[in-house]
Write an enzyme that holds these catalytic residues in place. Structure first.
Site, PDB file in Angstrom:
ATOM      1  N   THR A   1      47.889  67.862 -45.132  1.00  0.00           N
ATOM      2  CA  THR A   1      48.004  66.423 -45.325  1.00  0.00           C
ATOM      3  C   THR A   1      48.357  66.145 -46.776  1.00  0.00           C
ATOM      4  O   THR A   1      48.046  66.938 -47.668  1.00  0.00           O
ATOM      5  CB  THR A   1      46.692  65.703 -44.953  1.00  0.00           C
ATOM      6  OG1 THR A   1      46.845  64.296 -45.180  1.00  0.00           O
ATOM      7  CG2 THR A   1      45.520  66.198 -45.776  1.00  0.00           C
TER       8      THR A   1
ATOM      9  N   ARG B   1      63.019  58.742 -40.698  1.00  0.00           N
ATOM     10  CA  ARG B   1      62.439  59.780 -41.558  1.00  0.00           C
ATOM     11  C   ARG B   1      61.448  60.624 -40.768  1.00  0.00           C
ATOM     12  O   ARG B   1      60.637  60.112 -40.008  1.00  0.00           O
ATOM     13  CB  ARG B   1      61.740  59.134 -42.748  1.00  0.00           C
ATOM     14  CG  ARG B   1      61.078  60.135 -43.708  1.00  0.00           C
ATOM     15  CD  ARG B   1      59.603  60.285 -43.447  1.00  0.00           C
ATOM     16  NE  ARG B   1      58.932  61.126 -44.460  1.00  0.00           N
ATOM     17  CZ  ARG B   1      57.656  61.490 -44.415  1.00  0.00           C
ATOM     18  NH1 ARG B   1      56.895  61.083 -43.409  1.00  0.00           N
ATOM     19  NH2 ARG B   1      57.138  62.247 -45.353  1.00  0.00           N
ATOM     20  N   ILE B   2      61.496  61.934 -40.946  1.00  0.00           N
ATOM     21  CA  ILE B   2      60.558  62.861 -40.312  1.00  0.00           C
ATOM     22  C   ILE B   2      59.788  63.587 -41.408  1.00  0.00           C
ATOM     23  O   ILE B   2      60.378  64.078 -42.373  1.00  0.00           O
ATOM     24  CB  ILE B   2      61.296  63.865 -39.409  1.00  0.00           C
ATOM     25  CG1 ILE B   2      61.939  63.135 -38.229  1.00  0.00           C
ATOM     26  CG2 ILE B   2      60.350  64.953 -38.906  1.00  0.00           C
ATOM     27  CD1 ILE B   2      62.845  63.988 -37.380  1.00  0.00           C
ATOM     28  N   GLY B   3      58.487  63.634 -41.287  1.00  0.00           N
ATOM     29  CA  GLY B   3      57.656  64.263 -42.296  1.00  0.00           C
ATOM     30  C   GLY B   3      57.254  65.675 -41.942  1.00  0.00           C
ATOM     31  O   GLY B   3      57.845  66.329 -41.075  1.00  0.00           O
ATOM     32  N   ASP B   4      56.213  66.152 -42.608  1.00  0.00           N
ATOM     33  CA  ASP B   4      55.769  67.542 -42.421  1.00  0.00           C
ATOM     34  C   ASP B   4      54.972  67.752 -41.149  1.00  0.00           C
ATOM     35  O   ASP B   4      54.954  68.854 -40.587  1.00  0.00           O
ATOM     36  CB  ASP B   4      54.904  67.962 -43.608  1.00  0.00           C
ATOM     37  CG  ASP B   4      53.591  67.176 -43.661  1.00  0.00           C
ATOM     38  OD1 ASP B   4      52.535  67.749 -43.331  1.00  0.00           O
ATOM     39  OD2 ASP B   4      53.616  65.992 -44.011  1.00  0.00           O
TER      40      ASP B   4
ATOM     41  N   GLY C   1      54.361  64.496 -47.657  1.00  0.00           N
ATOM     42  CA  GLY C   1      55.074  65.261 -46.662  1.00  0.00           C
ATOM     43  C   GLY C   1      56.222  66.075 -47.213  1.00  0.00           C
ATOM     44  O   GLY C   1      56.409  67.242 -46.843  1.00  0.00           O
TER      45      GLY C   1
ATOM     46  N   THR D   1      46.635  60.436 -42.527  1.00  0.00           N
ATOM     47  CA  THR D   1      47.071  61.451 -41.580  1.00  0.00           C
ATOM     48  C   THR D   1      45.856  62.210 -41.068  1.00  0.00           C
ATOM     49  O   THR D   1      44.946  62.522 -41.826  1.00  0.00           O
ATOM     50  CB  THR D   1      48.048  62.421 -42.255  1.00  0.00           C
ATOM     51  OG1 THR D   1      49.227  61.717 -42.617  1.00  0.00           O
ATOM     52  CG2 THR D   1      48.410  63.577 -41.337  1.00  0.00           C
TER      53      THR D   1
END
Length: 326
Positions: A238, A216-219, A241, A188
């Protein structure tokens, strides 16, 4: 004009259990990309460019050795779903995108969401349609599918687990764990910058997790989790997530400065110490031109430079590697 320490910039290329034996062919290209983007950012700040322009991380998205843009890892379906976010500290304007499969530079689309829509966040088909309407550069989905990422997905499938980028292969019979998402979180990308007037900006971009569920959605695109900026600081996180989301890592750094009066260093250390070990790293700069790059993982690809002439490119903790310091 405030009286401070001047401009500062920091970048990261992912944090995790990066082995000290990381082969040169994996280490050197990332260090060179960080150095190149750092030099470009420094030159822009010296020329008076606003931090929002400096913190776009496009150069890191264009490097196939990071888990962002062209180097994005693959979902469980073998597809790419990229996400990015950008935020201006003074105005708190921000833009975020998720589920991109054709946009060459997701962070640029995130900025267009910020400027050209009444919204903060667009995802998947809507974000792709907006990209086409805005005329941003796109490519066939195959452009983002590298042989290395195909192999990573194969390993993750065989191990029946979700993995974070350069995770070492594990025995297929090992039971998956929600707390053990992999041994290495390299990839990332993010950038934070402050100019001589104290203007701040942050940006982050990623391809997410190897073998992640579709959707899926991360941070990274979540304001206050992986990315945040206000009048006091700019932060890009980083690592794992889900851990970053639960801890609202980026916003907590700013909140501790705003409500508790902590320094940037104190706030960042407090946050890092209170998230699960081996899960998070971050980069941050303050309106006074200070910077921090803490992490509770074995390493974090990182780089920074300040107006007083200091610069650093490193991976592991001090003394563990040959960080380039000036």
């Amino acid at each position: 004009m405030r009286m401070g320490k001047g401009w500062a910039i920091a970048l990261h290329g992912g944090a995790g259990d990066i082995p000290l034996t990381l082969p040169p062919e994996r280490r050197i290209p990332r260090e060179e990309a960080l150095r190149r983007c750092l030099d470009l950012g420094v030159a822009a700040l010296k020329d008076g460019a606003p931090p929002l322009n400096v913190a776009q991380v496009r150069g890191l998205e264009d490097c196939p050795h990071f888990n962002a843009g062209v180097g994005s890892v693959l979902t469980s379906a073998g597809t790419v779903e990229m996400e990015a976010c950008i935020m201006d500290g003074n105005t708190k304007q921000c833009g975020a995108v998720s589920g991109l499969s054709t946009v060459v530079n997701p962070v640029s689309l995130a900025r267009l969401v910020m400027h050209n829509t009444p919204h903060v966040y667009l995802g998947f088909d809507g974000a792709e349609a907006f990209a086409r309407a805005q005329g941003v550069e796109t490519a066939d989905t195959g452009h983002f599918v590298t042989a290395e990422n195909v192999e990573r997905l194969k390993q993750a499938r065989e191990a029946h687990r979700v993995q974070i980028d350069f995770t070492q292969p594990v025995a297929p019979h090992k039971a998956p764990s929600t707390e053990d998402e992999g041994d290495s979180r390299i990839g990332t990308v993010g950038c934070v910058a402050v100019d001589c007037d104290g203007n701040l900006a942050a940006a982050t971009s990623t391809g997410g997790l190897v073998n992640k569920m579709v959707g899926r959605i991360g941070d990274t695109p979540l304001i206050g989790a992986g990315t945040y900026a206000n009048h006091l600081c700019a932060v890009s996180a980083t690592g794992r997530g889900e851990a970053i989301i639960r801890a609202t890592v980026a916003r907590d750094v700013a909140a501790l400065m705003e409500y508790k009066g902590l320094s940037l260093k104190e706030a960042a250390s407090y946050v890092i110490d209170r998230v699960p070990k081996s899960s998070v790293g971050l980069i941050a700069v303050s309106a006074d031109g200070e910077f921090v790059m803490p992490f509770n993982t074995r390493g974090m690809f990182r780089a920074c430079a300040t107006e007083d002439g200091y610069s650093e490119i490193g991976i592991w903790h001090s003394g563990a590697d040959s960080s380039d310091q000036q």
